[in-house]
Design a protein around this motif. Structure first.
Motif, mmCIF file in Angstrom:
data_model
loop_
_atom_site.group_PDB
_atom_site.id
_atom_site.type_symbol
_atom_site.label_atom_id
_atom_site.label_comp_id
_atom_site.label_asym_id
_atom_site.label_seq_id
_atom_site.Cartn_x
_atom_site.Cartn_y
_atom_site.Cartn_z
ATOM 1 N N ASP A 140 -0.246 9.233 -2.754
ATOM 2 C CA ASP A 140 -1.288 8.379 -3.323
ATOM 3 C C ASP A 140 -2.471 8.282 -2.364
ATOM 4 O O ASP A 140 -2.296 8.053 -1.160
ATOM 5 C CB ASP A 140 -0.746 6.964 -3.588
ATOM 6 C CG ASP A 140 0.327 6.952 -4.665
ATOM 7 O OD1 ASP A 140 0.392 7.925 -5.445
ATOM 8 O OD2 ASP A 140 1.105 5.981 -4.710
ATOM 9 N N ASN A 141 -3.673 8.426 -2.894
ATOM 10 C CA ASN A 141 -4.868 8.342 -2.065
ATOM 11 C C ASN A 141 -6.070 8.042 -2.962
ATOM 12 O O ASN A 141 -6.429 8.870 -3.802
ATOM 13 C CB ASN A 141 -5.082 9.655 -1.309
ATOM 14 C CG ASN A 141 -6.177 9.532 -0.277
ATOM 15 O OD1 ASN A 141 -6.335 8.492 0.347
ATOM 16 N ND2 ASN A 141 -6.941 10.595 -0.110
ATOM 17 N N PRO A 142 -6.675 6.845 -2.835
ATOM 18 C CA PRO A 142 -6.308 5.768 -1.908
ATOM 19 C C PRO A 142 -4.935 5.178 -2.263
ATOM 20 O O PRO A 142 -4.429 5.371 -3.360
ATOM 21 C CB PRO A 142 -7.426 4.749 -2.088
ATOM 22 C CG PRO A 142 -8.002 5.037 -3.434
ATOM 23 C CD PRO A 142 -7.818 6.498 -3.684
ATOM 24 N N ARG A 143 -4.411 4.434 -1.314
ATOM 25 C CA ARG A 143 -3.061 3.893 -1.432
ATOM 26 C C ARG A 143 -3.083 2.397 -1.155
ATOM 27 O O ARG A 143 -3.607 1.959 -0.127
ATOM 28 C CB ARG A 143 -2.153 4.600 -0.432
ATOM 29 C CG ARG A 143 -0.735 4.106 -0.438
ATOM 30 C CD ARG A 143 0.091 4.886 0.564
ATOM 31 N NE ARG A 143 1.474 4.478 0.517
ATOM 32 C CZ ARG A 143 2.420 4.961 1.296
ATOM 33 N NH1 ARG A 143 2.116 5.900 2.188
ATOM 34 N NH2 ARG A 143 3.665 4.529 1.195
ATOM 35 N N ILE A 144 -2.513 1.644 -2.081
ATOM 36 C CA ILE A 144 -2.450 0.188 -1.907
ATOM 37 C C ILE A 144 -1.050 -0.175 -1.437
ATOM 38 O O ILE A 144 -0.051 0.207 -2.063
ATOM 39 C CB ILE A 144 -2.783 -0.547 -3.225
ATOM 40 C CG1 ILE A 144 -4.210 -0.186 -3.671
ATOM 41 C CG2 ILE A 144 -2.616 -2.047 -3.056
ATOM 42 C CD1 ILE A 144 -4.575 -0.722 -5.037
ATOM 43 N N ILE A 145 -0.974 -0.905 -0.324
ATOM 44 C CA ILE A 145 0.330 -1.324 0.202
ATOM 45 C C ILE A 145 0.395 -2.849 0.252
ATOM 46 O O ILE A 145 -0.616 -3.532 0.408
ATOM 47 C CB ILE A 145 0.587 -0.744 1.611
ATOM 48 C CG1 ILE A 145 -0.509 -1.192 2.599
ATOM 49 C CG2 ILE A 145 0.669 0.771 1.572
ATOM 50 C CD1 ILE A 145 -0.162 -0.922 4.033
ATOM 51 N N THR A 146 1.601 -3.365 0.094
ATOM 52 C CA THR A 146 1.854 -4.802 0.264
ATOM 53 C C THR A 146 2.496 -4.987 1.623
ATOM 54 O O THR A 146 3.515 -4.361 1.946
ATOM 55 C CB THR A 146 2.780 -5.325 -0.845
ATOM 56 O OG1 THR A 146 2.152 -5.091 -2.120
ATOM 57 C CG2 THR A 146 3.044 -6.816 -0.672
ATOM 58 N N VAL A 147 1.909 -5.843 2.450
ATOM 59 C CA VAL A 147 2.371 -6.015 3.821
ATOM 60 C C VAL A 147 3.625 -6.882 3.836
ATOM 61 O O VAL A 147 3.609 -8.035 3.406
ATOM 62 C CB VAL A 147 1.265 -6.660 4.682
ATOM 63 C CG1 VAL A 147 1.761 -6.901 6.100
ATOM 64 C CG2 VAL A 147 0.003 -5.798 4.678
ATOM 65 N N ASP A 148 4.743 -6.288 4.316
ATOM 66 C CA ASP A 148 5.983 -7.060 4.444
ATOM 67 C C ASP A 148 6.653 -6.839 5.800
ATOM 68 O O ASP A 148 7.690 -7.412 6.091
ATOM 69 C CB ASP A 148 6.950 -6.740 3.300
ATOM 70 C CG ASP A 148 7.333 -5.273 3.233
ATOM 71 O OD1 ASP A 148 6.890 -4.494 4.110
ATOM 72 O OD2 ASP A 148 8.084 -4.896 2.309
ATOM 73 N N ARG A 149 6.057 -5.978 6.647
ATOM 74 C CA ARG A 149 6.584 -5.726 7.997
ATOM 75 C C ARG A 149 5.571 -4.855 8.747
ATOM 76 O O ARG A 149 4.636 -4.328 8.155
ATOM 77 C CB ARG A 149 7.943 -5.025 7.935
ATOM 78 C CG ARG A 149 7.890 -3.632 7.319
ATOM 79 C CD ARG A 149 9.289 -3.012 7.218
ATOM 80 N NE ARG A 149 9.264 -1.726 6.563
ATOM 81 C CZ ARG A 149 9.257 -1.537 5.255
ATOM 82 N NH1 ARG A 149 9.241 -2.582 4.440
ATOM 83 N NH2 ARG A 149 9.249 -0.322 4.749
ATOM 84 N N ASP A 150 5.797 -4.696 10.046
ATOM 85 C CA ASP A 150 4.972 -3.772 10.817
ATOM 86 C C ASP A 150 5.258 -2.355 10.320
ATOM 87 O O ASP A 150 6.425 -1.973 10.137
ATOM 88 C CB ASP A 150 5.299 -3.861 12.308
ATOM 89 C CG ASP A 150 4.831 -5.179 12.925
ATOM 90 O OD1 ASP A 150 3.992 -5.855 12.292
ATOM 91 O OD2 ASP A 150 5.308 -5.513 14.021
ATOM 92 N N SER A 151 4.211 -1.597 10.112
ATOM 93 C CA SER A 151 4.372 -0.239 9.569
ATOM 94 C C SER A 151 3.355 0.703 10.181
ATOM 95 O O SER A 151 2.274 0.286 10.593
ATOM 96 C CB SER A 151 4.194 -0.236 8.045
ATOM 97 O OG SER A 151 5.105 -1.100 7.409
#
Length: 194
Positions: free
Chosen positions: A30-41
């Motif tokens: 996926d690009n752009p890519r939407i992420i949900t922050v739930d931990r350090d990544s």
């Protein structure tokens, strides 16, 4: 950057000129890519040269298999195994850069264009006489697979051609080259001559 738990962020991979976006280190494309922050990544975007072309000089003679690492995931330092696969009656000669390794491992760190060079198989036809004092044979040599050639048995004075070693009596004899073969012309004394 740093984000609050549960918030979202958009990651965008932008390729420089001459390169294309391949995917992320977790195999997402996926690009752009939407992420949900739930931990350090950590997210790594992989790019490869736009021009990676690996082809055959003649698809009737053979083709090239490209073996990507598990999951099809590539990075500039990931090896790719390429194999030139000839069709029946053809053989692999070399790659366009002169390398003869097959299979061959390459690294897509830079633009590359390779052609697998194939050629038709050749076979040797040996044409002989059972006795050169009685006669000789015209024909024989090295030929491409599938070539039609002729063999001619020429008897000397006082002798006659009888047959070839396999019993065939055609003279001249036409054969289609399919493998290395030997044909011997059988001559004998002509009847009535001592």
């Amino acid at each position: 950057g740093s984000f609050a738990y549960g918030s979202t962020d958009t990651l965008t991979a932008t390729a420089d000129e001459g390169y294309i976006f391949l995917g992320w280190n977790d195999l997402s494309i996926d690009n752009p890519r939407i992420i949900t922050v739930d931990r350090d990544s950590n997210f790594i975007a992989f790019f490869i040269p736009e021009e990676i072309e690996i082809i055959s000089n003649d698809t009737l003679m053979g083709h090239v298999n490209v073996q990507l690492p598990g999951g099809g995931h590539l990075s500039p330092n990931t090896p790719i195994v390429i194999t030139a696969v000839p069709e029946p009656h053809y053989h692999f000669v070399s790659w366009s850069d002169g390398n003869t390794d097959n299979p061959r491992t390459i690294f897509p760190a830079q633009a590359i264009g390779l052609t697998a060079i194939f050629a038709i198989d050749q076979h040797t036809i040996t044409a002989t006489s059972n006795d050169i004092n009685m006669g000789d044979v015209i024909g024989g040599g090295t030929y491409d697979y599938g070539t039609e050639i002729s063999l001619t048995a020429n008897a000397l004075t006082g002798y006659v051609f009888v047959s070839w070693n396999d019993g065939n009596t055609e003279n001249p004899r036409y054969i289609t080259v399919e493998q290395d073969s030997t044909f011997t012309a059988i001559f004998q004394i002509q009847d009535g001559i001592n």
